[in-house]
Design a protein around this motif. Structure first.
Motif, PDB file in Angstrom:
ATOM      1  N   ASP A   1       0.798  -1.225   0.000  1.00 18.48           N
ATOM      2  CA  ASP A   1       0.000   0.000   0.000  1.00 18.48           C
ATOM      3  C   ASP A   1       0.828   1.272   0.000  1.00 18.48           C
ATOM      4  OD1 ASP A   1       0.992  -0.123   2.536  1.00 18.48           O
ATOM      5  OD2 ASP A   1      -0.949  -0.236   3.520  1.00 18.48           O
ATOM      6  N   GLY A   2       2.141   1.197  -0.046  1.00 21.74           N
ATOM      7  CA  GLY A   2       2.968   2.388  -0.133  1.00 21.74           C
ATOM      8  C   GLY A   2       3.423   2.949   1.191  1.00 21.74           C
ATOM      9  N   LEU A   3       2.975   2.393   2.293  1.00 23.12           N
ATOM     10  CA  LEU A   3       3.353   2.952   3.592  1.00 23.12           C
ATOM     11  C   LEU A   3       4.815   2.681   3.921  1.00 23.12           C
ATOM     12  CD1 LEU A   3       0.147   2.234   5.701  1.00 23.12           C
ATOM     13  CD2 LEU A   3       0.796   4.319   4.507  1.00 23.12           C
ATOM     14  N   LEU A   4       5.320   1.523   3.568  1.00 23.26           N
ATOM     15  CA  LEU A   4       6.727   1.219   3.836  1.00 23.26           C
ATOM     16  C   LEU A   4       7.658   2.128   3.032  1.00 23.26           C
ATOM     17  CD1 LEU A   4       8.403  -0.569   5.630  1.00 23.26           C
ATOM     18  CD2 LEU A   4       8.410  -2.284   3.838  1.00 23.26           C
TER      19      LEU A   4
ATOM     20  N   ARG B   1       5.674  13.543  -2.168  1.00 28.00           N
ATOM     21  CA  ARG B   1       4.948  12.933  -3.291  1.00 28.00           C
ATOM     22  C   ARG B   1       4.190  11.692  -2.843  1.00 28.00           C
ATOM     23  NH1 ARG B   1       6.080   9.000  -7.130  1.00 28.00           N
ATOM     24  NH2 ARG B   1       8.183   8.810  -6.301  1.00 28.00           N
ATOM     25  N   LEU B   2       4.835  10.864  -2.022  1.00 28.32           N
ATOM     26  CA  LEU B   2       4.167   9.656  -1.531  1.00 28.32           C
ATOM     27  C   LEU B   2       2.975  10.006  -0.649  1.00 28.32           C
ATOM     28  CD1 LEU B   2       7.307   7.479  -0.727  1.00 28.32           C
ATOM     29  CD2 LEU B   2       5.623   7.060  -2.525  1.00 28.32           C
ATOM     30  N   VAL B   3       3.127  11.021   0.189  1.00 27.80           N
ATOM     31  CA  VAL B   3       2.006  11.455   1.039  1.00 27.80           C
ATOM     32  C   VAL B   3       0.852  11.906   0.157  1.00 27.80           C
ATOM     33  CG1 VAL B   3       1.236  13.215   2.681  1.00 27.80           C
ATOM     34  CG2 VAL B   3       3.398  12.037   3.055  1.00 27.80           C
ATOM     35  N   ARG B   4       1.149  12.723  -0.842  1.00 27.77           N
ATOM     36  CA  ARG B   4       0.100  13.219  -1.748  1.00 27.77           C
ATOM     37  C   ARG B   4      -0.585  12.055  -2.466  1.00 27.77           C
ATOM     38  NH1 ARG B   4       3.127  16.348  -4.555  1.00 27.77           N
ATOM     39  NH2 ARG B   4       3.491  14.858  -6.228  1.00 27.77           N
ATOM     40  N   ASP B   5       0.207  11.104  -2.960  1.00 28.52           N
ATOM     41  CA  ASP B   5      -0.368   9.959  -3.670  1.00 28.52           C
ATOM     42  C   ASP B   5      -1.238   9.106  -2.750  1.00 28.52           C
ATOM     43  OD1 ASP B   5       1.002  10.840  -5.897  1.00 28.52           O
ATOM     44  OD2 ASP B   5       2.507   9.236  -5.833  1.00 28.52           O
ATOM     45  N   LEU B   6      -0.753   8.853  -1.535  1.00 32.02           N
ATOM     46  CA  LEU B   6      -1.515   8.026  -0.590  1.00 32.02           C
ATOM     47  C   LEU B   6      -2.767   8.730  -0.082  1.00 32.02           C
ATOM     48  CD1 LEU B   6       1.504   6.572   1.387  1.00 32.02           C
ATOM     49  CD2 LEU B   6      -0.084   5.265  -0.029  1.00 32.02           C
ATOM     50  N   ASP B   7      -2.718  10.047  -0.022  1.00 26.77           N
ATOM     51  CA  ASP B   7      -3.880  10.817   0.435  1.00 26.77           C
ATOM     52  C   ASP B   7      -5.015  10.789  -0.588  1.00 26.77           C
ATOM     53  OD1 ASP B   7      -5.298  12.599   2.209  1.00 26.77           O
ATOM     54  OD2 ASP B   7      -4.806  14.222   0.808  1.00 26.77           O
ATOM     55  N   GLU B   8      -4.676  10.632  -1.845  1.00 24.15           N
ATOM     56  CA  GLU B   8      -5.659  10.531  -2.936  1.00 24.15           C
ATOM     57  C   GLU B   8      -6.646  11.695  -2.967  1.00 24.15           C
ATOM     58  OE1 GLU B   8      -7.345   6.660  -2.208  1.00 24.15           O
ATOM     59  OE2 GLU B   8      -5.737   5.672  -3.313  1.00 24.15           O
ATOM     60  N   GLY B   9      -6.153  12.904  -2.669  1.00 22.85           N
ATOM     61  CA  GLY B   9      -6.985  14.097  -2.765  1.00 22.85           C
ATOM     62  C   GLY B   9      -7.972  14.311  -1.632  1.00 22.85           C
ATOM     63  N   ARG B  10      -7.888  13.557  -0.582  1.00 21.33           N
ATOM     64  CA  ARG B  10      -8.823  13.705   0.541  1.00 21.33           C
ATOM     65  C   ARG B  10      -8.503  14.913   1.417  1.00 21.33           C
ATOM     66  NH1 ARG B  10      -8.297   7.558   1.292  1.00 21.33           N
ATOM     67  NH2 ARG B  10      -6.311   8.289   2.060  1.00 21.33           N
ATOM     68  N   GLY B  11      -7.291  15.443   1.309  1.00 23.42           N
ATOM     69  CA  GLY B  11      -6.915  16.602   2.113  1.00 23.42           C
ATOM     70  C   GLY B  11      -6.571  16.251   3.549  1.00 23.42           C
ATOM     71  N   ARG B  12      -6.124  15.025   3.792  1.00 23.38           N
ATOM     72  CA  ARG B  12      -5.764  14.590   5.145  1.00 23.38           C
ATOM     73  C   ARG B  12      -4.359  13.971   5.173  1.00 23.38           C
ATOM     74  NH1 ARG B  12     -11.033  11.107   6.383  1.00 23.38           N
ATOM     75  NH2 ARG B  12     -12.462  12.448   5.282  1.00 23.38           N
ATOM     76  N   PRO B  13      -3.363  14.744   4.796  1.00 24.30           N
ATOM     77  CA  PRO B  13      -2.011  14.170   4.738  1.00 24.30           C
ATOM     78  C   PRO B  13      -1.488  13.720   6.105  1.00 24.30           C
ATOM     79  CG  PRO B  13      -1.918  16.533   4.435  1.00 24.30           C
ATOM     80  CD  PRO B  13      -3.364  16.136   4.396  1.00 24.30           C
ATOM     81  N   ARG B  14      -1.875  14.406   7.155  1.00 25.77           N
ATOM     82  CA  ARG B  14      -1.400  14.007   8.485  1.00 25.77           C
ATOM     83  C   ARG B  14      -1.895  12.607   8.842  1.00 25.77           C
ATOM     84  NH1 ARG B  14      -3.204  17.223  13.617  1.00 25.77           N
ATOM     85  NH2 ARG B  14      -4.354  15.390  14.192  1.00 25.77           N
ATOM     86  N   GLU B  15      -3.130  12.296   8.498  1.00 23.45           N
ATOM     87  CA  GLU B  15      -3.670  10.964   8.785  1.00 23.45           C
ATOM     88  C   GLU B  15      -2.907   9.887   8.014  1.00 23.45           C
ATOM     89  OE1 GLU B  15      -7.905  10.742   8.308  1.00 23.45           O
ATOM     90  OE2 GLU B  15      -8.221  12.541   9.517  1.00 23.45           O
ATOM     91  N   VAL B  16      -2.518  10.201   6.784  1.00 19.13           N
ATOM     92  CA  VAL B  16      -1.737   9.258   5.988  1.00 19.13           C
ATOM     93  C   VAL B  16      -0.414   8.978   6.683  1.00 19.13           C
ATOM     94  CG1 VAL B  16      -0.448   8.997   3.827  1.00 19.13           C
ATOM     95  CG2 VAL B  16      -2.786   9.858   3.777  1.00 19.13           C
ATOM     96  N   VAL B  17       0.258  10.044   7.108  1.00 17.07           N
ATOM     97  CA  VAL B  17       1.562   9.903   7.752  1.00 17.07           C
ATOM     98  C   VAL B  17       1.443   9.151   9.074  1.00 17.07           C
ATOM     99  CG1 VAL B  17       3.432  11.199   8.835  1.00 17.07           C
ATOM    100  CG2 VAL B  17       2.565  11.906   6.612  1.00 17.07           C
ATOM    101  N   GLU B  18       0.420   9.459   9.853  1.00 21.36           N
ATOM    102  CA  GLU B  18       0.258   8.799  11.156  1.00 21.36           C
ATOM    103  C   GLU B  18      -0.140   7.335  11.018  1.00 21.36           C
ATOM    104  OE1 GLU B  18      -2.428  11.489  13.115  1.00 21.36           O
ATOM    105  OE2 GLU B  18      -0.774  12.721  13.861  1.00 21.36           O
ATOM    106  N   ALA B  19      -0.727   6.960   9.883  1.00 19.35           N
ATOM    107  CA  ALA B  19      -1.110   5.563   9.662  1.00 19.35           C
ATOM    108  C   ALA B  19       0.084   4.700   9.268  1.00 19.35           C
ATOM    109  CB  ALA B  19      -2.180   5.475   8.572  1.00 19.35           C
ATOM    110  N   ALA B  20       1.136   5.337   8.791  1.00 19.46           N
ATOM    111  CA  ALA B  20       2.333   4.604   8.363  1.00 19.46           C
ATOM    112  C   ALA B  20       3.160   4.239   9.581  1.00 19.46           C
ATOM    113  CB  ALA B  20       3.144   5.456   7.394  1.00 19.46           C
ATOM    114  N   LYS B  21       3.187   2.958   9.897  1.00 20.13           N
ATOM    115  CA  LYS B  21       3.948   2.472  11.049  1.00 20.13           C
ATOM    116  C   LYS B  21       4.674   1.192  10.679  1.00 20.13           C
ATOM    117  CE  LYS B  21       1.029   4.215  14.743  1.00 20.13           C
ATOM    118  NZ  LYS B  21       0.354   3.884  15.976  1.00 20.13           N
ATOM    119  N   ASP B  22       5.819   1.012  11.296  1.00 20.13           N
ATOM    120  CA  ASP B  22       6.564  -0.232  11.168  1.00 20.13           C
ATOM    121  C   ASP B  22       7.083  -0.586  12.548  1.00 20.13           C
ATOM    122  OD1 ASP B  22       7.861  -2.468  10.181  1.00 20.13           O
ATOM    123  OD2 ASP B  22       9.615  -1.353   9.534  1.00 20.13           O
ATOM    124  N   GLN B  23       6.581  -1.639  13.110  1.00 13.93           N
ATOM    125  CA  GLN B  23       6.929  -2.095  14.449  1.00 13.93           C
ATOM    126  C   GLN B  23       6.719  -0.988  15.481  1.00 13.93           C
ATOM    127  OE1 GLN B  23      10.845  -3.796  14.296  1.00 13.93           O
ATOM    128  NE2 GLN B  23      10.266  -5.247  12.730  1.00 13.93           N
ATOM    129  N   GLY B  24       5.635  -0.245  15.316  1.00 11.58           N
ATOM    130  CA  GLY B  24       5.276   0.800  16.265  1.00 11.58           C
ATOM    131  C   GLY B  24       5.949   2.134  16.024  1.00 11.58           C
TER     132      GLY B  24
END
Length: 113
Positions: free
Chosen positions: A28-31, A47-70
């Motif tokens: 899904d692009g988070l890694l 660019r990855l944040v923008r792509d993962l956000d898909e125009g929803r206007g919530r880049p912070r939520e995208v970034v906060e959802a990206a986790k690896d081992q906490g």
């Protein structure tokens, strides 16, 4: 002292199940987002944040959802001494500078800002 017959030992080795392979990375692009933060590649990170956000206007939520081992992107950027990525995360996206990993550790404030 008794020794195993070589044929019996090799038969046991053949019968043992192979080591399981590691799970594939998320598709899904988070890694890649976390890797960009770790490398300090702010252009790719944005660019990855923008792509993962898909125009929803919530880049912070995208970034906060990206986790690896906490660990979140801020931990990766801070741990590698990437102040530009840290500033973007904290100042532009409003990511919590005191974000903690699953173990309760917070390195961000000390390293980045």
């Amino acid at each position: 002292m008794a020794r195993c017959h070589p044929a019996a030992t090799s038969a046991k080795r053949r019968a043992a199940p192979p080591n399981p392979s590691p799970p594939p990375p998320p598709a899904d692009g988070l890694l890649p987002l976390l890797h960009a933060a770790s490398r300090g590649d702010l252009r790719l990170f944005k660019r990855l944040v923008r792509d993962l956000d898909e125009g929803r206007g919530r880049p912070r939520e995208v970034v906060e959802a990206a986790k690896d081992q906490g660990l979140v992107a801020l931990h990766f950027a801070a741990g590698k001494g990437r102040p530009r990525v840290c500033r973007y995360l904290v100042e532009e996206l409003g990511v919590d500078v005191d974000a903690v990993d699953d173990g309760g550790a917070c390195l961000c404030r000390l390293i980045c800002l």
